[in-house]
Design a protein around this motif. Structure first.
Motif: not given
Length: 141
Positions: A113-141
């Motif tokens: 469960l602890s491993d799953a918690d960490e995995s879930q948190e990494r997935l959530r953070k990566q999803g947020q980061q991907d969204g932020a990176d894409a928005e930043k790229t669009i704004r820069e262009l």
């Protein structure tokens, strides 16, 4: 007569200068028209690029939303498993060797469960980061 000839020569000279200026203007206009065509091509390519990036952003946002949903589902599953583990621990009491085996299993479940918690948190953070990176790229262009 000489005065008239001098005025004619001056007028011809002035006419030659005006003609040269006109030719320069025509050449400059032709050059500007060519530059305009290149700029129109560049603008068209930039618009296409922007459209592609907009579609990419939509895809990334969709994927981020999906990842967030999956993370929420995993969090719910983890919570349910934690509840089951707590219930098992409550039922265990003190049954000697059986108890130790069950405790060992419970510890393995907790670790999973602890491993799953960490995995879930990494997935959530990566999803947020991907969204932020894409928005930043669009704004820069």
């Amino acid at each position: 007569l000489e005065d008239t000839k001098a005025r004619c020569d001056a007028a011809l000279q002035e006419l030659a200068e005006v003609k040269a200026k006109l030719e320069n203007c025509v050449a400059a206009r032709s050059k500007l028209e060519k530059e305009k065509k290149y700029l129109e091509i560049d603008l068209s390519a930039a618009k296409e690029q922007q459209e592609l990036l907009s579609r990419s952003l939509e895809d990334v946002q969709s994927q981020a939303a999906e990842a967030s949903t999956l993370a929420t589902d995993e969090a719910n599953e983890i919570s349910a498993l934690k509840t089951k583990v707590a219930a098992l621990e409550a039922q265990l009491g003190s049954k000697g060797s059986e108890l130790e085996e069950v405790r060992s299993q419970v510890q393995r479940l907790k670790n999973a469960l602890s491993d799953a918690d960490e995995s879930q948190e990494r997935l959530r953070k990566q999803g947020q980061q991907d969204g932020a990176d894409a928005e930043k790229t669009i704004r820069e262009l």
